[in-house]
Design a protein around this motif. Structure first.
Motif, PDB file in Angstrom:
ATOM      1  N   THR A   1       0.836  -1.207   0.000  1.00  0.00           N
ATOM      2  CA  THR A   1       0.000   0.000   0.000  1.00  0.00           C
ATOM      3  C   THR A   1       0.868   1.253   0.000  1.00  0.00           C
ATOM      4  OG1 THR A   1      -0.196  -0.426   2.378  1.00  0.00           O
ATOM      5  CG2 THR A   1      -2.117  -0.913   1.032  1.00  0.00           C
ATOM      6  N   SER A   2       1.968   1.244   0.741  1.00  0.00           N
ATOM      7  CA  SER A   2       2.877   2.393   0.751  1.00  0.00           C
ATOM      8  C   SER A   2       3.477   2.616  -0.636  1.00  0.00           C
ATOM      9  CB  SER A   2       3.997   2.175   1.769  1.00  0.00           C
ATOM     10  OG  SER A   2       3.499   2.144   3.086  1.00  0.00           O
ATOM     11  N   SER A   3       3.926   1.540  -1.272  1.00  0.00           N
ATOM     12  CA  SER A   3       4.524   1.667  -2.602  1.00  0.00           C
ATOM     13  C   SER A   3       3.511   2.192  -3.612  1.00  0.00           C
ATOM     14  CB  SER A   3       5.075   0.315  -3.064  1.00  0.00           C
ATOM     15  OG  SER A   3       6.122  -0.119  -2.206  1.00  0.00           O
ATOM     16  N   ARG A   4       2.286   1.721  -3.519  1.00  0.00           N
ATOM     17  CA  ARG A   4       1.270   2.165  -4.472  1.00  0.00           C
ATOM     18  C   ARG A   4       0.944   3.642  -4.271  1.00  0.00           C
ATOM     19  NH1 ARG A   4      -3.141  -2.759  -4.937  1.00  0.00           N
ATOM     20  NH2 ARG A   4      -3.625  -1.794  -6.926  1.00  0.00           N
ATOM     21  N   TYR A   5       0.778   4.052  -3.015  1.00  0.00           N
ATOM     22  CA  TYR A   5       0.496   5.457  -2.749  1.00  0.00           C
ATOM     23  C   TYR A   5       1.632   6.352  -3.240  1.00  0.00           C
ATOM     24  CZ  TYR A   5      -3.415   4.137   0.341  1.00  0.00           C
ATOM     25  OH  TYR A   5      -4.589   3.644   0.851  1.00  0.00           O
ATOM     26  N   SER A   6       2.874   5.932  -2.987  1.00  0.00           N
ATOM     27  CA  SER A   6       4.020   6.744  -3.402  1.00  0.00           C
ATOM     28  C   SER A   6       4.067   6.903  -4.917  1.00  0.00           C
ATOM     29  CB  SER A   6       5.321   6.100  -2.905  1.00  0.00           C
ATOM     30  OG  SER A   6       5.377   6.068  -1.498  1.00  0.00           O
ATOM     31  N   ILE A   7       3.904   5.797  -5.624  1.00  0.00           N
ATOM     32  CA  ILE A   7       4.002   5.840  -7.078  1.00  0.00           C
ATOM     33  C   ILE A   7       2.815   6.579  -7.690  1.00  0.00           C
ATOM     34  CG2 ILE A   7       3.933   4.379  -9.145  1.00  0.00           C
ATOM     35  CD1 ILE A   7       5.685   2.405  -7.545  1.00  0.00           C
ATOM     36  N   ASN A   8       1.656   6.466  -7.062  1.00  0.00           N
ATOM     37  CA  ASN A   8       0.476   7.151  -7.585  1.00  0.00           C
ATOM     38  C   ASN A   8       0.648   8.665  -7.599  1.00  0.00           C
ATOM     39  OD1 ASN A   8      -0.879   4.785  -8.090  1.00  0.00           O
ATOM     40  ND2 ASN A   8      -2.113   4.839  -6.228  1.00  0.00           N
ATOM     41  N   THR A   9       1.468   9.188  -6.685  1.00  0.00           N
ATOM     42  CA  THR A   9       1.690  10.644  -6.672  1.00  0.00           C
ATOM     43  C   THR A   9       2.436  11.117  -7.914  1.00  0.00           C
ATOM     44  OG1 THR A   9       3.773  10.488  -5.437  1.00  0.00           O
ATOM     45  CG2 THR A   9       1.752  10.648  -4.148  1.00  0.00           C
ATOM     46  N   LEU A  10       3.087  10.202  -8.619  1.00  0.00           N
ATOM     47  CA  LEU A  10       3.809  10.571  -9.837  1.00  0.00           C
ATOM     48  C   LEU A  10       2.875  10.761 -11.028  1.00  0.00           C
ATOM     49  CD1 LEU A  10       6.806   8.072  -9.526  1.00  0.00           C
ATOM     50  CD2 LEU A  10       6.848  10.534  -9.062  1.00  0.00           C
ATOM     51  N   ASN A  11       1.638  10.232 -10.925  1.00  0.00           N
ATOM     52  CA  ASN A  11       0.626  10.388 -11.983  1.00  0.00           C
ATOM     53  C   ASN A  11       1.144   9.933 -13.346  1.00  0.00           C
ATOM     54  OD1 ASN A  11      -1.445  11.561 -10.303  1.00  0.00           O
ATOM     55  ND2 ASN A  11      -0.248  13.462 -10.304  1.00  0.00           N
ATOM     56  N   LEU A  12       1.703   8.736 -13.378  1.00  0.00           N
ATOM     57  CA  LEU A  12       2.253   8.209 -14.622  1.00  0.00           C
ATOM     58  C   LEU A  12       1.179   7.469 -15.418  1.00  0.00           C
ATOM     59  CD1 LEU A  12       5.538   6.682 -13.139  1.00  0.00           C
ATOM     60  CD2 LEU A  12       5.322   8.870 -14.344  1.00  0.00           C
ATOM     61  N   PRO A  13       1.132   7.636 -16.729  1.00  0.00           N
ATOM     62  CA  PRO A  13       0.177   6.882 -17.551  1.00  0.00           C
ATOM     63  C   PRO A  13       0.482   5.384 -17.506  1.00  0.00           C
ATOM     64  CG  PRO A  13       1.145   8.720 -18.783  1.00  0.00           C
ATOM     65  CD  PRO A  13       1.945   8.583 -17.524  1.00  0.00           C
ATOM     66  N   VAL A  14      -0.558   4.572 -17.547  1.00  0.00           N
ATOM     67  CA  VAL A  14      -0.407   3.113 -17.559  1.00  0.00           C
ATOM     68  C   VAL A  14      -0.143   2.648 -18.980  1.00  0.00           C
ATOM     69  CG1 VAL A  14      -1.558   0.903 -17.159  1.00  0.00           C
ATOM     70  CG2 VAL A  14      -1.841   2.780 -15.523  1.00  0.00           C
ATOM     71  N   GLU A  15       0.924   1.839 -19.140  1.00  0.00           N
ATOM     72  CA  GLU A  15       1.229   1.272 -20.447  1.00  0.00           C
ATOM     73  C   GLU A  15       0.758  -0.170 -20.557  1.00  0.00           C
ATOM     74  OE1 GLU A  15       5.398   1.761 -21.247  1.00  0.00           O
ATOM     75  OE2 GLU A  15       5.117   3.807 -21.986  1.00  0.00           O
ATOM     76  N   THR A  16       0.934  -0.962 -19.480  1.00  0.00           N
ATOM     77  CA  THR A  16       0.437  -2.340 -19.441  1.00  0.00           C
ATOM     78  C   THR A  16      -0.374  -2.498 -18.173  1.00  0.00           C
ATOM     79  OG1 THR A  16       2.415  -3.143 -20.593  1.00  0.00           O
ATOM     80  CG2 THR A  16       1.061  -4.781 -19.443  1.00  0.00           C
ATOM     81  N   ALA A  17      -1.643  -2.832 -18.319  1.00  0.00           N
ATOM     82  CA  ALA A  17      -2.548  -2.901 -17.174  1.00  0.00           C
ATOM     83  C   ALA A  17      -2.154  -4.025 -16.218  1.00  0.00           C
ATOM     84  CB  ALA A  17      -3.986  -3.100 -17.654  1.00  0.00           C
ATOM     85  N   TRP A  18      -2.568  -3.873 -14.991  1.00  0.00           N
ATOM     86  CA  TRP A  18      -2.331  -4.840 -13.907  1.00  0.00           C
ATOM     87  C   TRP A  18      -2.704  -6.250 -14.347  1.00  0.00           C
ATOM     88  CZ3 TRP A  18      -0.826  -3.888  -8.722  1.00  0.00           C
ATOM     89  CH2 TRP A  18      -1.096  -4.903  -7.794  1.00  0.00           C
ATOM     90  N   TYR A  19      -1.795  -7.204 -14.114  1.00  0.00           N
ATOM     91  CA  TYR A  19      -2.091  -8.597 -14.446  1.00  0.00           C
ATOM     92  C   TYR A  19      -1.293  -9.524 -13.532  1.00  0.00           C
ATOM     93  CZ  TYR A  19       2.391  -9.097 -16.976  1.00  0.00           C
ATOM     94  OH  TYR A  19       3.711  -9.169 -17.310  1.00  0.00           O
ATOM     95  N   PRO A  20      -1.748 -10.772 -13.339  1.00  0.00           N
ATOM     96  CA  PRO A  20      -0.969 -11.735 -12.545  1.00  0.00           C
ATOM     97  C   PRO A  20       0.186 -12.286 -13.365  1.00  0.00           C
ATOM     98  CG  PRO A  20      -2.976 -12.767 -13.336  1.00  0.00           C
ATOM     99  CD  PRO A  20      -3.051 -11.319 -13.752  1.00  0.00           C
ATOM    100  N   TRP A  21       1.361 -12.412 -12.738  1.00  0.00           N
ATOM    101  CA  TRP A  21       2.486 -13.062 -13.397  1.00  0.00           C
ATOM    102  C   TRP A  21       2.752 -14.412 -12.729  1.00  0.00           C
ATOM    103  CZ3 TRP A  21       7.055 -13.963 -10.634  1.00  0.00           C
ATOM    104  CH2 TRP A  21       7.267 -13.199  -9.486  1.00  0.00           C
ATOM    105  N   TYR A  22       3.434 -15.293 -13.453  1.00  0.00           N
ATOM    106  CA  TYR A  22       3.522 -16.685 -13.024  1.00  0.00           C
ATOM    107  C   TYR A  22       4.968 -17.176 -12.953  1.00  0.00           C
ATOM    108  CZ  TYR A  22      -1.503 -17.086 -13.683  1.00  0.00           C
ATOM    109  OH  TYR A  22      -2.860 -16.916 -13.566  1.00  0.00           O
ATOM    110  N   THR A  23       5.159 -18.130 -12.050  1.00  0.00           N
ATOM    111  CA  THR A  23       6.386 -18.901 -12.024  1.00  0.00           C
ATOM    112  C   THR A  23       6.047 -20.293 -11.522  1.00  0.00           C
ATOM    113  OG1 THR A  23       8.700 -18.915 -11.310  1.00  0.00           O
ATOM    114  CG2 THR A  23       7.096 -18.269  -9.672  1.00  0.00           C
ATOM    115  N   ASN A  24       6.586 -21.310 -12.200  1.00  0.00           N
ATOM    116  CA  ASN A  24       6.320 -22.698 -11.838  1.00  0.00           C
ATOM    117  C   ASN A  24       4.816 -22.986 -11.748  1.00  0.00           C
ATOM    118  OD1 ASN A  24       7.067 -25.324 -11.198  1.00  0.00           O
ATOM    119  ND2 ASN A  24       7.232 -24.921  -8.996  1.00  0.00           N
TER     120      ASN A  24
END
Length: 471
Positions: free
Chosen positions: A399-422
């Protein structure tokens, strides 16, 4: 040599101490980090002095670490690089090359936070290094998910007074701060590259966690600024990655208490009181704000706030030998402490015979409340920037990381998605313009300690310049 007073603190305690020391003064400010100021600041002393390095690489080679397992198939080095000969200030490093194609793989620097905590004790021995310490405190077992599978990894103990690093000038320990740490780390790199010239033109990445959310961007910006001077060593910086990174005080504090509430560690009443009386926009925290924040900490109870679902260390709990990298051991820090204080281990590492401690009690002088302006400058430079977060950490939560980055107001290039391993969800990722935010599922504050396989998938993708797999 002179060492500072060493306390029993660890990386987590050190960050908590920093947070609490300025809880009544969260007015946002940025210390000067412009190119002109870096080049004129005496702490950055341009051009950087390069000492004689002939024969030093061979002298730093480790023949074998005490208790290491059979079949070690990569080169290890350790030693000291002097960053200020007049003050007698010298930094300790541990370097592991990749077992396969080391001459082609990038160079990756790892920095732990604190401030004032050891990258050897944490990063190398408990997280992403090639070995972990068994419960006997004397032998090692292999980390099959070590990051030297994909890069040549350099661990730096910085600033002076951390781990095996030291200064002959006692006042250095009373005048430590972000700028002096960046300056010394940069000076270390320039000299280290003279000692290991085969890495001078190698792609270079800076990574770290926790308070290294300060160290990593500041060092990266210093490198970019210094690279513009033609008679200074040019470092081929390609990107940075920071994990559970403390980068902005106001948004990070807000994120902590929202995380506690959403994870059922705080009551509705306490959460309402915090949101009512703590002004995260202006940084004006009233007495009632502090009252509810203290209550929030008390309500969370006796748990490991750096992984709210992890077990605590109990000395009576039976331990297995050899250990397993797939099973997190909450007492691993005790084993590392014992191992690094063995005389034969210090001798093998070419370290000064001393009492090693995971963190030092520095008097920290300069520490800006926000690193976001520097991150903006790094985005503009075009290097790759990843911010990743173990999603079980309550100290610097997602939550801290998201709030901090949100203050930068950067456009989204690739929308949120789950990534996988094994064939399992490793976490979630969103790519903004100039910055990538990624979570590691099931990990705490020190991501590779809890989820080594997922951490390796993540850093492999980062080094390849692509997002982690979506299936």
């Amino acid at each position: 040599m002179t060492y500072p007073t060493i306390c029993c603190a660890n990386q987590m305690d050190s960050l908590y101490k920093l947070i609490e020391s300025r809880k009544s003064d969260f007015s946002s400010h940025e210390d000067t980090w412009n190119e002109v100021d870096i080049l004129s600041d005496k702490r950055f002393s341009y051009p950087v002095r390069v000492g004689a390095q002939d024969g030093m690489m061979e002298a730093d080679k480790i023949e074998s670490l005490p208790g290491q397992p059979q079949g070690v198939d990569f080169n290890q080095y350790a030693g000291y690089v002097t960053v200020d000969p007049k003050a007698g200030r010298t930094l300790f490093y541990y370097f592991v090359e990749s077992p396969q194609n080391s001459s082609y793989k990038p160079l990756l620097l790892w920095l732990n936070g604190g401030p004032g905590c050891s990258s050897l004790g944490y990063g190398a021995m408990e997280e992403l290094g090639p070995f972990r310490v068994n419960s006997d405190g004397k032998t090692l077992f292999r980390n099959e998910y070590s990051w030297n599978q994909v890069a040549n990894v350099l661990f730096l103990e910085s600033p002076a007074g951390v781990g095996f690093s030291y200064s002959n000038t006692t006042s250095d320990y009373r005048n430590t701060g972000d700028k002096s740490t960046a300056a010394d780390s940069y000076t270390f790199l320039v000299n280290w590259l003279e000692r290991f010239p085969q890495y001078k033109n190698r792609d270079f990445y800076v990574t770290g966690e926790s308070y290294a959310g300060h160290y990593v961007p500041q060092l990266a910006y210093t490198i970019i600024s210094m690279n513009k001077n033609t008679n200074q060593t040019s470092i081929k910086l390609k990107g940075i990655a920071i994990g559970n990174a403390w980068i902005d005080d106001n948004t990070s504090i807000k994120g902590i208490y929202d995380f506690l509430w959403t994870h059922a560690l705080n009551s509705d009443e306490t959460n309402a009181g915090i949101n009512k009386y703590c002004d995260y926009v202006t940084g004006n925290f009233s007495d009632l704000c502090h009252k509810y924040r203290r209550k929030g900490g008390q309500e969370a109870g006796n748990l490991d706030i750096y992984n709210i679902y992890a077990p605590l260390c109990h000395s009576s709990t039976p331990k297995s030998i050899p250990g397993s990298v797939k099973e997190f051991d909450p007492c691993s820090g005790d084993y590392v402490y014992s191992y690094l204080n063995l005389a034969k281990v210090q001798q093998a590492l070419h370290a000064i015979n001393t009492s090693w401690s995971p963190c030092s009690d520095h008097e920290y002088k300069d520490s800006p409340t926000t690193i976001l302006p520097i991150i903006r400058k790094l985005i503009a430079s075009g290097i790759s920037i990843w911010v990743y977060s173990g999603d079980m950490d309550g100290r610097v939560p997602i939550t801290s990381s998201r709030y901090s980055i949100n203050t930068l107001n950067l456009p989204v290039e690739t929308a949120w998605y789950p990534w996988y391993t094994n064939q399992e969800v490793g976490g979630y990722v969103v790519q903004y313009e100039g910055l990538t935010l990624l979570t590691v599922r099931g990990a705490g504050h020190t991501v590779p300690s809890y989820q080594p396989e997922r951490a390796l998938t993540m850093i492999s993708s980062f080094l390849q310049g692509k997002l982690p797999p979506s299936s």
